[in-house]
Scaffold this motif. Structure first.
Motif, PDB file in Angstrom:
ATOM      1  N   ALA A 258       8.481  12.778  -9.994  1.00  0.00           N
ATOM      2  CA  ALA A 258       7.624  11.635 -10.370  1.00  0.00           C
ATOM      3  C   ALA A 258       8.451  10.455 -10.865  1.00  0.00           C
ATOM      4  CB  ALA A 258       6.620  12.070 -11.444  1.00  0.00           C
ATOM      5  N   SER A 259       9.601  10.756 -11.487  1.00  0.00           N
ATOM      6  CA  SER A 259      10.428   9.636 -11.960  1.00  0.00           C
ATOM      7  C   SER A 259      11.056   8.908 -10.768  1.00  0.00           C
ATOM      8  CB  SER A 259      11.490  10.110 -12.958  1.00  0.00           C
ATOM      9  OG  SER A 259      12.445  10.924 -12.324  1.00  0.00           O
ATOM     10  N   MET A 260      11.414   9.653  -9.737  1.00  0.00           N
ATOM     11  CA  MET A 260      11.939   8.984  -8.534  1.00  0.00           C
ATOM     12  C   MET A 260      10.827   8.205  -7.831  1.00  0.00           C
ATOM     13  SD  MET A 260      14.775  11.525  -6.927  1.00  0.00           S
ATOM     14  CE  MET A 260      13.904  13.064  -6.984  1.00  0.00           C
ATOM     15  N   MET A 261       9.610   8.758  -7.855  1.00  0.00           N
ATOM     16  CA  MET A 261       8.485   8.043  -7.227  1.00  0.00           C
ATOM     17  C   MET A 261       8.231   6.718  -7.947  1.00  0.00           C
ATOM     18  SD  MET A 261       6.213  11.440  -6.648  1.00  0.00           S
ATOM     19  CE  MET A 261       4.847  10.857  -5.659  1.00  0.00           C
ATOM     20  N   GLY A 262       8.355   6.745  -9.274  1.00  0.00           N
ATOM     21  CA  GLY A 262       8.168   5.503 -10.040  1.00  0.00           C
ATOM     22  C   GLY A 262       9.177   4.440  -9.620  1.00  0.00           C
ATOM     23  N   ALA A 263      10.433   4.872  -9.463  1.00  0.00           N
ATOM     24  CA  ALA A 263      11.478   3.903  -9.106  1.00  0.00           C
ATOM     25  C   ALA A 263      11.307   3.416  -7.665  1.00  0.00           C
ATOM     26  CB  ALA A 263      12.848   4.526  -9.298  1.00  0.00           C
ATOM     27  N   ILE A 264      10.850   4.307  -6.787  1.00  0.00           N
ATOM     28  CA  ILE A 264      10.586   3.873  -5.407  1.00  0.00           C
ATOM     29  C   ILE A 264       9.428   2.868  -5.422  1.00  0.00           C
ATOM     30  CG2 ILE A 264       9.685   4.657  -3.177  1.00  0.00           C
ATOM     31  CD1 ILE A 264      11.279   7.333  -3.736  1.00  0.00           C
ATOM     32  N   ALA A 265       8.402   3.183  -6.217  1.00  0.00           N
ATOM     33  CA  ALA A 265       7.211   2.323  -6.256  1.00  0.00           C
ATOM     34  C   ALA A 265       7.517   0.962  -6.872  1.00  0.00           C
ATOM     35  CB  ALA A 265       6.089   3.027  -7.035  1.00  0.00           C
ATOM     36  N   PHE A 266       8.453   0.899  -7.811  1.00  0.00           N
ATOM     37  CA  PHE A 266       8.594  -0.393  -8.497  1.00  0.00           C
ATOM     38  C   PHE A 266       9.462  -1.399  -7.748  1.00  0.00           C
ATOM     39  CE2 PHE A 266      11.878   1.366 -11.720  1.00  0.00           C
ATOM     40  CZ  PHE A 266      12.914   0.513 -11.357  1.00  0.00           C
ATOM     41  N   GLN A 267       9.821  -1.086  -6.481  1.00  0.00           N
ATOM     42  CA  GLN A 267      10.319  -2.193  -5.644  1.00  0.00           C
ATOM     43  C   GLN A 267       9.187  -3.215  -5.466  1.00  0.00           C
ATOM     44  OE1 GLN A 267      10.468  -1.615  -1.210  1.00  0.00           O
ATOM     45  NE2 GLN A 267      10.540   0.539  -1.770  1.00  0.00           N
ATOM     46  N   LYS A 268       7.944  -2.779  -5.735  1.00  0.00           N
ATOM     47  CA  LYS A 268       6.780  -3.666  -5.682  1.00  0.00           C
ATOM     48  C   LYS A 268       6.747  -4.599  -6.886  1.00  0.00           C
ATOM     49  CE  LYS A 268       1.741  -2.925  -5.357  1.00  0.00           C
ATOM     50  NZ  LYS A 268       1.194  -3.449  -6.579  1.00  0.00           N
TER      51      LYS A 268
ATOM     52  N   PRO B 270       0.809  -1.236   0.000  1.00  0.00           N
ATOM     53  CA  PRO B 270       0.000   0.000   0.000  1.00  0.00           C
ATOM     54  C   PRO B 270       0.831   1.271   0.000  1.00  0.00           C
ATOM     55  CG  PRO B 270      -0.787  -1.553   1.643  1.00  0.00           C
ATOM     56  CD  PRO B 270       0.497  -2.119   1.122  1.00  0.00           C
ATOM     57  N   ILE B 271       2.028   1.235   0.587  1.00  0.00           N
ATOM     58  CA  ILE B 271       2.856   2.457   0.627  1.00  0.00           C
ATOM     59  C   ILE B 271       3.268   2.819  -0.796  1.00  0.00           C
ATOM     60  CG2 ILE B 271       4.930   3.530   1.599  1.00  0.00           C
ATOM     61  CD1 ILE B 271       4.852   1.405   3.827  1.00  0.00           C
ATOM     62  N   CYS B 272       3.758   1.811  -1.535  1.00  0.00           N
ATOM     63  CA  CYS B 272       4.162   2.057  -2.925  1.00  0.00           C
ATOM     64  C   CYS B 272       2.963   2.441  -3.784  1.00  0.00           C
ATOM     65  CB  CYS B 272       4.798   0.804  -3.529  1.00  0.00           C
ATOM     66  SG  CYS B 272       6.478   0.559  -2.971  1.00  0.00           S
ATOM     67  N   GLU B 273       1.806   1.827  -3.497  1.00  0.00           N
ATOM     68  CA  GLU B 273       0.634   2.147  -4.327  1.00  0.00           C
ATOM     69  C   GLU B 273       0.241   3.610  -4.162  1.00  0.00           C
ATOM     70  OE1 GLU B 273      -2.405  -0.877  -3.902  1.00  0.00           O
ATOM     71  OE2 GLU B 273      -0.876  -2.434  -4.156  1.00  0.00           O
ATOM     72  N   GLY B 274       0.340   4.133  -2.961  1.00  0.00           N
ATOM     73  CA  GLY B 274       0.054   5.556  -2.738  1.00  0.00           C
ATOM     74  C   GLY B 274       1.033   6.440  -3.501  1.00  0.00           C
ATOM     75  N   ILE B 275       2.303   6.070  -3.437  1.00  0.00           N
ATOM     76  CA  ILE B 275       3.327   6.850  -4.146  1.00  0.00           C
ATOM     77  C   ILE B 275       3.078   6.784  -5.653  1.00  0.00           C
ATOM     78  CG2 ILE B 275       5.799   6.899  -4.728  1.00  0.00           C
ATOM     79  CD1 ILE B 275       6.338   6.017  -1.817  1.00  0.00           C
ATOM     80  N   ALA B 276       2.756   5.587  -6.150  1.00  0.00           N
ATOM     81  CA  ALA B 276       2.565   5.411  -7.596  1.00  0.00           C
ATOM     82  C   ALA B 276       1.383   6.245  -8.099  1.00  0.00           C
ATOM     83  CB  ALA B 276       2.353   3.934  -7.919  1.00  0.00           C
ATOM     84  N   LEU B 277       0.301   6.321  -7.307  1.00  0.00           N
ATOM     85  CA  LEU B 277      -0.852   7.124  -7.747  1.00  0.00           C
ATOM     86  C   LEU B 277      -0.471   8.603  -7.837  1.00  0.00           C
ATOM     87  CD1 LEU B 277      -3.812   5.457  -5.792  1.00  0.00           C
ATOM     88  CD2 LEU B 277      -3.466   5.437  -8.269  1.00  0.00           C
ATOM     89  N   GLU B 278       0.236   9.107  -6.840  1.00  0.00           N
ATOM     90  CA  GLU B 278       0.647  10.515  -6.884  1.00  0.00           C
ATOM     91  C   GLU B 278       1.651  10.749  -8.020  1.00  0.00           C
ATOM     92  OE1 GLU B 278      -0.616  13.055  -5.660  1.00  0.00           O
ATOM     93  OE2 GLU B 278       0.915  14.613  -5.826  1.00  0.00           O
ATOM     94  N   GLY B 279       2.516   9.756  -8.250  1.00  0.00           N
ATOM     95  CA  GLY B 279       3.471   9.864  -9.369  1.00  0.00           C
ATOM     96  C   GLY B 279       2.724  10.001 -10.687  1.00  0.00           C
ATOM     97  N   MET B 280       1.687   9.155 -10.885  1.00  0.00           N
ATOM     98  CA  MET B 280       0.893   9.237 -12.132  1.00  0.00           C
ATOM     99  C   MET B 280       0.202  10.590 -12.238  1.00  0.00           C
ATOM    100  SD  MET B 280      -1.028   5.589 -12.539  1.00  0.00           S
ATOM    101  CE  MET B 280      -0.757   4.615 -11.101  1.00  0.00           C
ATOM    102  N   SER B 281      -0.316  11.077 -11.118  1.00  0.00           N
ATOM    103  CA  SER B 281      -1.024  12.353 -11.135  1.00  0.00           C
ATOM    104  C   SER B 281      -0.073  13.488 -11.550  1.00  0.00           C
ATOM    105  CB  SER B 281      -1.615  12.612  -9.740  1.00  0.00           C
ATOM    106  OG  SER B 281      -2.116  13.903  -9.664  1.00  0.00           O
ATOM    107  N   LEU B 282       1.122  13.513 -10.976  1.00  0.00           N
ATOM    108  CA  LEU B 282       2.102  14.560 -11.339  1.00  0.00           C
ATOM    109  C   LEU B 282       2.444  14.481 -12.825  1.00  0.00           C
ATOM    110  CD1 LEU B 282       4.502  14.340  -8.261  1.00  0.00           C
ATOM    111  CD2 LEU B 282       3.210  16.367  -8.967  1.00  0.00           C
ATOM    112  N   ILE B 283       2.619  13.262 -13.327  1.00  0.00           N
ATOM    113  CA  ILE B 283       2.997  13.112 -14.736  1.00  0.00           C
ATOM    114  C   ILE B 283       1.848  13.567 -15.639  1.00  0.00           C
ATOM    115  CG2 ILE B 283       3.588  11.417 -16.533  1.00  0.00           C
ATOM    116  CD1 ILE B 283       5.135   9.876 -14.296  1.00  0.00           C
ATOM    117  N   SER B 284       0.623  13.239 -15.251  1.00  0.00           N
ATOM    118  CA  SER B 284      -0.505  13.638 -16.108  1.00  0.00           C
ATOM    119  C   SER B 284      -0.632  15.155 -16.170  1.00  0.00           C
ATOM    120  CB  SER B 284      -1.815  12.992 -15.630  1.00  0.00           C
ATOM    121  OG  SER B 284      -2.276  13.648 -14.473  1.00  0.00           O
ATOM    122  N   LYS B 285      -0.200  15.831 -15.105  1.00  0.00           N
ATOM    123  CA  LYS B 285      -0.291  17.301 -15.089  1.00  0.00           C
ATOM    124  C   LYS B 285       0.895  17.956 -15.784  1.00  0.00           C
ATOM    125  CE  LYS B 285      -2.914  17.728 -10.787  1.00  0.00           C
ATOM    126  NZ  LYS B 285      -2.670  16.625  -9.851  1.00  0.00           N
ATOM    127  N   SER B 286       2.000  17.211 -15.959  1.00  0.00           N
ATOM    128  CA  SER B 286       3.254  17.884 -16.326  1.00  0.00           C
ATOM    129  C   SER B 286       3.968  17.392 -17.566  1.00  0.00           C
ATOM    130  CB  SER B 286       4.246  17.776 -15.162  1.00  0.00           C
ATOM    131  OG  SER B 286       3.634  18.187 -13.979  1.00  0.00           O
TER     132      SER B 286
END
Ligand SMILES: NC(=O)c1ccc[n+]([C@@H]2O[C@H](COP(=O)([O-])OP(=O)(O)OC[C@H]3O[C@@H](n4cnc5c(N)ncnc54)[C@H](O)[C@@H]3O)[C@@H](O)[C@H]2O)c1
Ligand SMILES: [Fe+2]
Length: 383
Positions: free
Chosen positions: A253-263, A218-234
């Protein structure tokens, strides 16, 4: 929510200094930590850019002894790492600073490993359990990202290919984490539109694949959702009308993606990896073209997750199909083709690509199983 009847491990350890001019803190950091003989690892393009020369000048002005190694391939290979380690030895370095995109940072990380681990590099391949041989100390490692895509600066793995077979291997160990990241959006301001688009789609793929990957986290999933949101805006702005805000959003957002993909990642990365090994396609571009097809494959059975993604992206159509339409549309807006044939793939490549994709390390974490036949169908559809 998953039941957590098994125990999982979650890690978020890296210190990140983030913001405009963060890179100016590098000389002081190195001096204070007695890292006055760094090997700077980068690629030839970055080595020729004004911001890179400024970093080197600032280091020299602070009495830091600088040695630069930039002799690396676009998709890095083992001999790049060996040459870089020779440079590390010959000039008696005591630390490594990686400056660049995923390619340069992966080579830098692999040199960090090889500095004190001199068996054949691929003995440490994580896929054959080689991480257990990473037992010695490693030199202090600092990363400075310049692309906003792979998030390799916060990762603990390096993707390095065999010189002959071009097969990609993963070197992995928690010891390979950077001690500190200096993430400065100003270094990404002049990244050309086509590279910005490709690396940005890599970051989006990381966040999206991580969000739906099999492992509960769930921690990574929260980060991944915010990462997607930032990318969609930017992302579109970062490509077509860059400003500091859009570049900064893409960098975080690129760092969030890499943090999230430990999942875990999934089918899209397995579709993409063989394009790089067989046809030398840029990693981000390969993901970008494949992501609408890979996500389309994943919808059935995971409708609720796709609804969350659609809501995060503010889509009118809050379904998986809405997400797939969005991905095609985003690709159009940032100049990425919809078809594999437009990036050099031919019908006769499909069998080999399907073999390589099926053998790839990413798809076992896909939310649903992917067969060799599924890969063949996905490539054929995308062709
Ligand atoms: N370690 C990981 O977790 C991980 C994850 C995904 C991908 N990767 C690897 O990362 C690599 C791809 O990295 P990438 O997408 O960052 O691309 P890249 O490092 O290949 O860089 C793309 C291009 O942009 C240029 N460039 C970099 N910074 C620039 C700047 N500020 N201004 C102008 N040009 C600049 C580079 O010279 C290069 O030509 C692949 O080798 C892939 O296997 C690693
Ligand atoms: Fe990736």
């Amino acid at each position: 929510m998953p039941t957590f009847d098994k125990i999982y491990q979650f890690n978020f350890p890296t210190t990140i200094r983030f913001g405009v001019d963060a890179v100016k803190e590098l000389p002081d950091y190195l001096a204070k930590n007695n890292l006055t003989r760094p090997l700077i690892v980068t690629d030839k393009t970055v080595a020729s850019l004004p911001f890179f020369r400024k970093i080197v000048d600032d280091l020299k002005a602070s009495k830091i002894s600088v040695e630069v190694f930039s002799d690396i391939h676009k998709n890095p290979v083992k001999s790049d790492v060996y040459k870089g380690t020779d440079a590390y030895d010959a000039s008696k370095r005591n630390s490594i600073v990686g400056i660049g995109g995923g390619a340069a940072l992966d080579v830098a990380r692999a040199i960090v490993l090889r500095a004190n681990h001199r068996e054949d590099l691929f003995k440490y391949d994580d896929l054959i359990g080689g991480d257990v041989f990473v037992t010695n100390e490693v030199p202090p490692f600092v990363t400075i990202p310049t692309t906003s895509g792979t998030g390799s600066e916060v990762g603990r793995s390096a993707i390095i290919a065999d010189d002959e077979t071009h097969q990609k291997k993963i070197l992995f160990s928690p010891k390979l984490l950077a001690r500190i990241v200096f993430a400065d959006p100003m270094l990404t301001m002049d990244l050309p539109p086509a590279v910005t688009a490709a690396v940005g789609m890599d970051a989006l793929t990381h966040n999206m694949e991580a969000y739906i990957a099999k492992m509960p986290h769930p921690i990574c999933e929260g980060i991944a959702l915010e990462g997607m949101s930032l990318i969609s805006k930017s992302l579109e702005r970062a490509v077509n009308k860059p400003d500091v805000e859009s570049r900064a959003n893409m960098l975080v957002a690129s760092m969030m993606g890499a943090i999230a993909f430990q999942k875990g990642l999934g089918v899209v990365h397995s579709l993409a990896h063989p394009l790089s090994s067989l046809l030398d396609t840029h990693h981000g571009l390969a993901n970008a073209v494949n992501i609408p097809y890979g996500m389309g494959f994943n919808i059935s059975g995971f409708e609720e997750k796709f609804r969350r993604i659609a809501r995060t992206l503010d889509l009118k159509n809050e379904t998986g199909d809405g997400v797939v339409d969005y991905l095609f549309d985003l690709n159009s807006r940032i100049g990425i083709p919809h078809k594999l044939r437009d990036i050099g793939v031919k019908k006769e490549h499909i069998e080999t690509l399907s073999d390589l994709a099926f053998a790839d390390f990413a798809h076992p974490n896909n939310p649903k199983p992917v067969s060799r036949e599924d890969f063949k169908q996905l490539y054929s559809k995308a062709l």
